[in-house]
Enzyme design. Structure first.
Site, PDB file in Angstrom:
ATOM      1  N   CYS A   2       0.853  -1.169   0.000  1.00  0.00           N
ATOM      2  CA  CYS A   2       0.000   0.000   0.000  1.00  0.00           C
ATOM      3  C   CYS A   2       0.904   1.239   0.000  1.00  0.00           C
ATOM      4  O   CYS A   2       1.930   1.266   0.677  1.00  0.00           O
ATOM      5  CB  CYS A   2      -0.933   0.084   1.200  1.00  0.00           C
ATOM      6  SG  CYS A   2      -2.067  -1.311   1.309  1.00  0.00           S
ATOM      7  N   ARG A  27       3.810  -0.490  -4.829  1.00  0.00           N
ATOM      8  CA  ARG A  27       3.517  -0.983  -3.483  1.00  0.00           C
ATOM      9  C   ARG A  27       2.185  -1.716  -3.407  1.00  0.00           C
ATOM     10  O   ARG A  27       1.845  -2.312  -2.381  1.00  0.00           O
ATOM     11  CB  ARG A  27       3.490   0.191  -2.487  1.00  0.00           C
ATOM     12  CG  ARG A  27       4.752   1.003  -2.469  1.00  0.00           C
ATOM     13  CD  ARG A  27       4.649   2.124  -1.455  1.00  0.00           C
ATOM     14  NE  ARG A  27       4.595   1.598  -0.121  1.00  0.00           N
ATOM     15  CZ  ARG A  27       5.649   1.296   0.616  1.00  0.00           C
ATOM     16  NH1 ARG A  27       6.845   1.487   0.135  1.00  0.00           N
ATOM     17  NH2 ARG A  27       5.509   0.803   1.828  1.00  0.00           N
ATOM     18  N   TRP A  75      -2.867  -2.816  -1.749  1.00  0.00           N
ATOM     19  CA  TRP A  75      -2.618  -4.250  -1.951  1.00  0.00           C
ATOM     20  C   TRP A  75      -3.447  -4.922  -0.872  1.00  0.00           C
ATOM     21  O   TRP A  75      -3.145  -4.823   0.311  1.00  0.00           O
ATOM     22  CB  TRP A  75      -1.137  -4.570  -1.781  1.00  0.00           C
ATOM     23  CG  TRP A  75      -0.771  -5.967  -2.154  1.00  0.00           C
ATOM     24  CD1 TRP A  75      -0.379  -6.414  -3.392  1.00  0.00           C
ATOM     25  CD2 TRP A  75      -0.731  -7.108  -1.291  1.00  0.00           C
ATOM     26  NE1 TRP A  75      -0.119  -7.759  -3.342  1.00  0.00           N
ATOM     27  CE2 TRP A  75      -0.323  -8.213  -2.075  1.00  0.00           C
ATOM     28  CE3 TRP A  75      -1.007  -7.320   0.054  1.00  0.00           C
ATOM     29  CZ2 TRP A  75      -0.179  -9.499  -1.542  1.00  0.00           C
ATOM     30  CZ3 TRP A  75      -0.868  -8.599   0.576  1.00  0.00           C
ATOM     31  CH2 TRP A  75      -0.456  -9.668  -0.218  1.00  0.00           C
ATOM     32  N   ASN A 101      -1.460   2.469   5.711  1.00  0.00           N
ATOM     33  CA  ASN A 101      -0.601   1.391   5.221  1.00  0.00           C
ATOM     34  C   ASN A 101      -0.157   0.614   6.453  1.00  0.00           C
ATOM     35  O   ASN A 101       0.359   1.203   7.396  1.00  0.00           O
ATOM     36  CB  ASN A 101       0.606   2.000   4.490  1.00  0.00           C
ATOM     37  CG  ASN A 101       1.672   0.978   4.173  1.00  0.00           C
ATOM     38  OD1 ASN A 101       1.386  -0.214   4.077  1.00  0.00           O
ATOM     39  ND2 ASN A 101       2.894   1.434   4.014  1.00  0.00           N
ATOM     40  N   GLY A 102      -0.383  -0.693   6.452  1.00  0.00           N
ATOM     41  CA  GLY A 102      -0.023  -1.517   7.602  1.00  0.00           C
ATOM     42  C   GLY A 102      -1.179  -2.422   7.967  1.00  0.00           C
ATOM     43  O   GLY A 102      -2.099  -2.608   7.163  1.00  0.00           O
ATOM     44  N   GLU A 481      17.420 -17.548  -8.279  1.00  0.00           N
ATOM     45  CA  GLU A 481      16.978 -16.220  -8.689  1.00  0.00           C
ATOM     46  C   GLU A 481      16.415 -16.243 -10.110  1.00  0.00           C
ATOM     47  O   GLU A 481      15.388 -15.612 -10.394  1.00  0.00           O
ATOM     48  CB  GLU A 481      18.142 -15.224  -8.569  1.00  0.00           C
ATOM     49  CG  GLU A 481      17.846 -13.809  -8.984  1.00  0.00           C
ATOM     50  CD  GLU A 481      16.712 -13.126  -8.208  1.00  0.00           C
ATOM     51  OE1 GLU A 481      16.216 -13.694  -7.226  1.00  0.00           O
ATOM     52  OE2 GLU A 481      16.314 -12.028  -8.631  1.00  0.00           O
ATOM     53  N   LYS A 485      12.627 -15.112 -10.997  1.00  0.00           N
ATOM     54  CA  LYS A 485      12.401 -14.013 -11.940  1.00  0.00           C
ATOM     55  C   LYS A 485      11.400 -14.446 -13.002  1.00  0.00           C
ATOM     56  O   LYS A 485      10.454 -13.753 -13.313  1.00  0.00           O
ATOM     57  CB  LYS A 485      13.749 -13.660 -12.593  1.00  0.00           C
ATOM     58  CG  LYS A 485      14.061 -12.264 -12.885  1.00  0.00           C
ATOM     59  CD  LYS A 485      14.352 -11.343 -11.739  1.00  0.00           C
ATOM     60  CE  LYS A 485      13.549 -11.482 -10.538  1.00  0.00           C
ATOM     61  NZ  LYS A 485      13.814 -10.711  -9.399  1.00  0.00           N
ATOM     62  N   GLU A 488       7.765 -15.055 -11.517  1.00  0.00           N
ATOM     63  CA  GLU A 488       7.011 -13.904 -11.011  1.00  0.00           C
ATOM     64  C   GLU A 488       6.504 -12.995 -12.125  1.00  0.00           C
ATOM     65  O   GLU A 488       5.435 -12.419 -11.992  1.00  0.00           O
ATOM     66  CB  GLU A 488       7.753 -13.132  -9.908  1.00  0.00           C
ATOM     67  CG  GLU A 488       9.049 -12.487 -10.256  1.00  0.00           C
ATOM     68  CD  GLU A 488       9.770 -11.871  -9.042  1.00  0.00           C
ATOM     69  OE1 GLU A 488       9.168 -11.662  -7.979  1.00  0.00           O
ATOM     70  OE2 GLU A 488      10.972 -11.589  -9.174  1.00  0.00           O
ATOM     71  N   HIS A 504      17.119 -37.270  -7.714  1.00  0.00           N
ATOM     72  CA  HIS A 504      16.473 -37.849  -6.532  1.00  0.00           C
ATOM     73  C   HIS A 504      14.982 -37.556  -6.524  1.00  0.00           C
ATOM     74  O   HIS A 504      14.398 -37.309  -5.475  1.00  0.00           O
ATOM     75  CB  HIS A 504      17.147 -37.344  -5.258  1.00  0.00           C
ATOM     76  CG  HIS A 504      18.585 -37.754  -5.161  1.00  0.00           C
ATOM     77  ND1 HIS A 504      18.977 -39.066  -4.928  1.00  0.00           N
ATOM     78  CD2 HIS A 504      19.727 -37.050  -5.326  1.00  0.00           C
ATOM     79  CE1 HIS A 504      20.297 -39.137  -4.943  1.00  0.00           C
ATOM     80  NE2 HIS A 504      20.782 -37.925  -5.180  1.00  0.00           N
ATOM     81  N   LYS A 602       5.866  -4.876  -4.172  1.00  0.00           N
ATOM     82  CA  LYS A 602       7.316  -4.800  -3.999  1.00  0.00           C
ATOM     83  C   LYS A 602       7.729  -4.769  -2.535  1.00  0.00           C
ATOM     84  O   LYS A 602       8.688  -5.416  -2.141  1.00  0.00           O
ATOM     85  CB  LYS A 602       7.844  -3.561  -4.718  1.00  0.00           C
ATOM     86  CG  LYS A 602       9.340  -3.588  -4.857  1.00  0.00           C
ATOM     87  CD  LYS A 602       9.799  -2.630  -5.894  1.00  0.00           C
ATOM     88  CE  LYS A 602      11.294  -2.761  -6.103  1.00  0.00           C
ATOM     89  NZ  LYS A 602      11.682  -4.025  -6.736  1.00  0.00           N
TER      90      LYS A 602
HETATM   91  C1  G6P Z   1       9.071  -8.897  -2.509  1.00  0.00           C
HETATM   92  C2  G6P Z   1       9.676  -8.407  -3.812  1.00  0.00           C
HETATM   93  C3  G6P Z   1      11.001  -9.116  -4.057  1.00  0.00           C
HETATM   94  C4  G6P Z   1      11.930  -8.906  -2.888  1.00  0.00           C
HETATM   95  C5  G6P Z   1      11.283  -9.341  -1.567  1.00  0.00           C
HETATM   96  C6  G6P Z   1      12.090  -8.876  -0.378  1.00  0.00           C
HETATM   97  O1  G6P Z   1       8.664 -10.212  -2.633  1.00  0.00           O
HETATM   98  O2  G6P Z   1       8.791  -8.630  -4.892  1.00  0.00           O
HETATM   99  O3  G6P Z   1      11.605  -8.592  -5.226  1.00  0.00           O
HETATM  100  O4  G6P Z   1      13.102  -9.623  -3.096  1.00  0.00           O
HETATM  101  O5  G6P Z   1       9.992  -8.755  -1.427  1.00  0.00           O
HETATM  102  O6  G6P Z   1      12.047  -7.476  -0.344  1.00  0.00           O
HETATM  103  P1  G6P Z   1      13.156  -6.566   0.306  1.00  0.00           P
HETATM  104  O7  G6P Z   1      12.643  -5.171   0.125  1.00  0.00           O
HETATM  105  O8  G6P Z   1      13.222  -6.955   1.749  1.00  0.00           O
HETATM  106  O9  G6P Z   1      14.429  -6.814  -0.408  1.00  0.00           O
END
Ligand code: G6P
Length: 607
Positions: A2, A27, A75, A101-102, A481, A485, A488, A504, A602
């Site tokens: 948010c 956000r 969100w 927000n929270g 990673e 990527k 997502e 395995h 994010k």
């Molecule tokens: C979310 C984002 C990721 C990020 C993760 C941790 O899931 O989409 O890209 O790696 O949060 O976020 P931070 O701000 O703690 O790196």
């Protein structure tokens, strides 16, 4: 999660709020809303869906008149995305409007109490409780009401509150959710982060938990809960405004991929002085480093994947045992952490709820906390003993790229720095690593040049139903990673496996035409990974191999992507780049909303 923004000034508020919300959409983007005071009335406009829906509904804000307002992009946590659940929320009489927000953890008992007192709830949100609480406690002084409200609620909040009795001011507060104050000329702002207001001002106040902010056009005053004024320092943000704009690129993600060499340079260069790594912000002495018993690395998402790379690099260079843990697991596993341990916390935003709580658990057990953070003054940075900032600039695309890369760079610097103090690398190795570190931005730039091959491969494979990533050690860490990527942003199912582990169980999923992306860059383990590639090709897999220019994968992989040579420890910085670019083009081929993937946000400020 948010985003909130608030404005008071001489200009029309709504267009400024919408503009700010656009910068905060990363956000959360399932609904949005604004509230603006016009005379004695508070006018509210809300809409489910992307911000554009709200723009269309309000004539780009021109239909909502007034010069004081608050806005929100959501969100969803409590209640589905809908017009009615979108913020701002009004109190029963309409006197108060609140953006939040929270999470208000005790909202259910508060809701029951307020309902018993005759308040009618229209939404399913925890936030509406706040709007009614303001009204319940309001006896003519908004500050008194605010003090009572924050005393009653449990959880996290950043709040912007309008009251129709105060047509020339508004009030804000935060606890464990981000909120900064922007200081303009004849106008002032609140925002979840600086990108929302960078266009208007670079001067900001950071505020602490439960500091109450009263904003008027010409003044900002900050108070504690005893109503005593607190003097705040003014910080000047030096982020380049163009960093928060697309600047001709179709998506932030590809722009941010291409910004990686610059971000790396800005993160690395200031820390190399006269051929030495200088970590000015780190107060750890050589003796402190020698006393470290164990290192924990705690993070979420891609930042956790940096932690997995860090485990291999720090163990290899420093010979200290390292455990990389997912923050949401660490915080609840009763971790065996002592005062002789170093806990490295990695977070781009510096506000991820699980990471912050994991930090607190480690701190309560006496461990020293060193954080790697991109946002200055964020909650995680503030709670740490030492902070090393990544200088990635604002990262807007939800899928991280340049933040991941700069976190890796900090990990390298930290590992080499500690290894030098410990004497676990020779002076010659130390110098060689520093030279290679300085060359890394150029090597990343060279790797990015291979975009056309990756675009071609994406056009060939974007219809895959499932893709596997394999690698060993550091290559395995990068596989994690690469797989994240891809899934997502393109919504293709994918898994990352330690190459030796595939047989395995998971190898049963390999069939004719299954795409396996094999990362085989490490010198020592190249042949081992090649054996694993043969295991999958003999079962029908199509293999895309990622390796360094010196090695040959001809006849082993169906498609070969080459990256430049450097020492093994730095190769993750290079091998991740084609995986980012491949994912980007796959998502583009599929027509996905690359910068705002479904269901994600994010900054994850909920558990
Ligand atoms: C979310 C984002 C990721 C990020 C993760 C941790 O899931 O989409 O890209 O790696 O949060 O976020 P931070 O701000 O703690 O790196």
């Amino acid at each position: 999660m948010c985003g909130i923004v608030g404005y008071i000034g001489k200009n029309q508020a709504a267009p400024i709020l919408l503009d700010g919300l656009e910068k905060l959409e990363y956000r959360g983007y399932d609904s949005s809303g604004i509230a603006v005071i016009n005379g004695q009335d508070i006018n509210v406009a809300k809409a489910k869906g992307r911000l554009q829906v709200l723009r269309d509904k309000t004539g780009d804000g021109n239909d909502v008149k007034g010069t004081i307002g608050i806005g929100h992009t959501r969100w969803a946590t409590h209640g589905e995305p809908s017009d009615v659940n979108a913020h701002p929320h009004l109190s029963q009489s309409g006197r108060f409007a609140v953006v939040h927000n929270g999470i208000i953890e005790n909202y259910l008992p508060l809701r029951e109490r307020l309902t018993a007192k005759g308040f009618e709830f229209v939404s399913e949100t925890d936030t509406e409780v706040l709007a009614h609480l303001f009204e319940y406690y309001y006896k003519g002084d908004i500050m008194d009401a605010m003090i009572k409200v924050i005393d009653r609620v449990e959880g996290s909040y950043a709040l912007g509150v309008l009251c129709s009795d105060y047509p020339d001011s508004f009030i804000a507060v935060r606890k464990a959710s981000p909120l900064i104050i922007g200081l303009g000329e004849g106008e002032n702002f609140i925002a979840s982060d600086v990108t929302a207001i960078l266009k208007h001002t670079r001067n900001i106040h950071y505020i602490e938990d439960n500091e109450i902010v009263v904003l008027t056009r010409d003044d900002v005053k900050v108070y504690n809960t005893d109503k005593e004024e607190i003097k705040k320092d003014v910080f000047t943000v030096d982020w380049d405004i163009s960093a928060a704009e697309k600047g001709g690129y179709p998506h932030f993600m590809i722009k941010e991929i291409e910004e990686q060499p610059k971000a790396l340079r800005e993160t690395i260069s200031p820390r190399i002085k006269d051929g030495n790594i200088v970590l000015d912000d780190v107060k750890l002495t050589a003796q402190d480093i020698k006393n470290i018993n164990k290192i924990f690395i705690v993070a979420c998402g891609s930042a956790y994947h940096v932690g997995v790379v860090a485990k291999y690099v720090i163990e290899r260079l420093c010979r200290i045992p390292v455990e990389a843990q997912i923050a949401s697991e660490f915080r609840y596993c009763d971790p065996i952490v002592t005062k002789n341990d170093l806990v490295v916390v990695i977070s781009q935003s510096g506000e991820t709820a699980d990471t912050l709580e994991a930090l607190k658990v480690a701190k309560s057990r006496g461990a020293r906390i060193l954080s790697i953070v991109n946002v200055v003054g964020s909650a995680i940075a503030n709670a740490s003993d030492d902070v090393i900032y990544t200088w990635a600039g604002p990262e807007i695309a939800v899928a991280t790229t340049k933040a991941y890369s700069t976190q890796l760079a900090v990990v390298y610097m930290l590992a080499i720095y500690m290894a030098n103090k410990l004497g676990t690398i020779t002076g010659g190795q130390y110098k060689k690593y520093i030279n290679e570190l300085e060359a890394l931005p150029d090597l990343v730039a060279e790797t990015i040049e291979n975009k056309d091959q990756l675009a071609y491969l994406a056009s060939k494979f974007y219809n895959c139903k499932s893709i596997f990533f394999i690698g060993r050690n550091l290559d395995y860490a990068v596989s994690l990673e690469g797989s994240l990527k891809l899934k997502e942003i393109s919504y293709i199912h994918s898994e990352a496996y330690a190459a030796g582990e595939l047989k395995h169980g998971t190898i049963s999923l390999i069939e004719d035409g299954t795409l396996v992306i094999a990362i085989a860059t490490g010198r020592d383990l190249f042949d081992k990974t090649v054996s694993n590639i043969k295991e999958v090709t003999s079962r029908g897999a199509v293999v895309m191999g990622v390796t360094t220019k010196g090695k040959t994968m001809d006849g082993i992989a169906d498609h070969v992507i080459e990256i430049p040579e450097t020492s093994d420890i730095f190769l993750p910085s290079l091998s991740v780049v084609p995986l980012q670019i491949f994912s980007y083009y796959v998502a583009a081929e599929k027509g996905c909303d690359i910068d705002k993937p479904r269901n994600l946000a994010k900054s994850v400020t909920v558990e």
